[in-house]
Design a protein around this motif. Sequence first.
Motif, PDB file in Angstrom:
ATOM      1  N   GLU A 170       8.214   0.782  -7.601  1.00 12.63           N
ATOM      2  CA  GLU A 170       7.856  -0.450  -6.886  1.00 12.63           C
ATOM      3  C   GLU A 170       7.187  -1.452  -7.821  1.00 12.63           C
ATOM      4  N   GLY A 223      -2.545   7.869  -5.229  1.00 15.23           N
ATOM      5  CA  GLY A 223      -1.609   8.960  -5.507  1.00 15.23           C
ATOM      6  C   GLY A 223      -1.446   9.254  -6.982  1.00 15.23           C
ATOM      7  N   GLN A 257       0.833  -1.205   0.000  1.00 10.98           N
ATOM      8  CA  GLN A 257       0.000   0.000   0.000  1.00 10.98           C
ATOM      9  C   GLN A 257       0.866   1.253   0.000  1.00 10.98           C
ATOM     10  N   THR A 258       1.865   1.263   0.871  1.00 13.27           N
ATOM     11  CA  THR A 258       2.861   2.328   0.870  1.00 13.27           C
ATOM     12  C   THR A 258       4.120   1.728   0.266  1.00 13.27           C
ATOM     13  N   ASP A 304      15.134   3.958   0.446  1.00 20.54           N
ATOM     14  CA  ASP A 304      15.142   5.381   0.095  1.00 20.54           C
ATOM     15  C   ASP A 304      16.489   5.914  -0.376  1.00 20.54           C
ATOM     16  N   HIS A 306       5.436  10.785  -5.342  1.00 21.39           N
ATOM     17  CA  HIS A 306       4.753   9.556  -4.932  1.00 21.39           C
ATOM     18  C   HIS A 306       4.434   8.638  -6.119  1.00 21.39           C
ATOM     19  N   ARG A 366       7.531   6.896  -7.233  1.00 23.31           N
ATOM     20  CA  ARG A 366       7.909   5.836  -6.287  1.00 23.31           C
ATOM     21  C   ARG A 366       7.039   4.593  -6.535  1.00 23.31           C
ATOM     22  N   ARG A 367       5.764   4.843  -6.800  1.00 24.48           N
ATOM     23  CA  ARG A 367       4.871   3.707  -7.042  1.00 24.48           C
ATOM     24  C   ARG A 367       5.290   2.967  -8.314  1.00 24.48           C
TER      25      ARG A 367
END
Length: 302
Positions: free
Chosen positions: A193, A213, A117-118, A123, A186, A189-190
């Motif tokens: 992933e 997001g 989910q996150t 990082d 965001h 980043r998604r």
Amino acid sequence: MNHFPCDLTHSTLPAVTQAISPDRSANDSGGGAPPALVARGVGLSFAGLRALDDLAFEIPAGGTSAVIGPNGAGKTTLFNCISGLYGYEGELTLHGRPLGRLRPHQRARRGISRTFQTPALLDVESALQNVALGAVAHSRVGVVNSMLSTRRRRREERETLERAYALLQRLGIAALASRPVAGLAHGDRRRVEVARALLSSPSLLMLDEPAAGLGAEEAQDLLAEVEAYAGSDTTVLLVEHDVALVMSVARRVVVLDSGRLLAIGTPDEVRADPRVVEAYLGAEDADGPAPERLHASTGDAL
Ligand SMILES: Nc1ncnc2c1ncn2[C@@H]1O[C@H](COP(=O)(O)OP(=O)(O)OP(=O)(O)O)[C@@H](O)[C@H]1O
């Protein structure tokens, strides 16, 4: 020669392996056939709270399917069971082979890959390194790799980086390859992933709220790109709050409510199910028009 702006460092591998595989034990077995996933009597309680209760459903092989339901329905808990992060009652079968008590890293080797989910990223590492680390869960790091010759290991790392870079290109973020992910927006980043989860060419790719997001069009594009890249050998399973998006991309929709299977079917079947409308609107509205969010983003009415 390495054409990429950074290398896949060995120092990061144990940390990622730990993150992906916090659990250890169990056996691997054999088999293989459709459907992609079968759940039989799957249940799980948290200190008296029945988070999943006697779930039974099938996800067809290929294409995109989805799990939806109101907050607390058990969607993420189900993903955690499938990926092996949680133990559970009953049985899950992947392409005809029971998953039994396999640990997360063993399920990863069986072809299960997921996002969270996150976004769970390292990082300080670059986008490219984060994507390349998707190969770790599917290799026998520390056992076979440590026995490989330096030349072969370097070749495998270079190939992994090449595939990782190609995925970043495919998802439109190759320009960010060398940037530490901490500084990325965001949505990017998604994408990183999702790229990492795709790297291993999984047979079951589970995406937990991939649209969060992202704008509606961005989310549609991302899912279309994922499905196109993954091809027919990969089944994509979404947990997604954007029901309109789900209705426009999924071939089968599993609806959970309070840990129970409320409905399962095609988007049209699910949208027409009064229990689903009730779960999203509340009992007093169950006989009224379906909520806007149960409509496909194409604007189709129920
Ligand atoms: N580790 C945990 N310990 C205790 N209770 C938990 C745990 N994880 C989930 N729960 C509870 O289990 C139920 C299902 O949670 P889950 O997160 O799976 O729902 P969800 O459908 O994914 O919700 P959301 O859409 O809000 O993310 C909820 O009541 C939640 O509070």
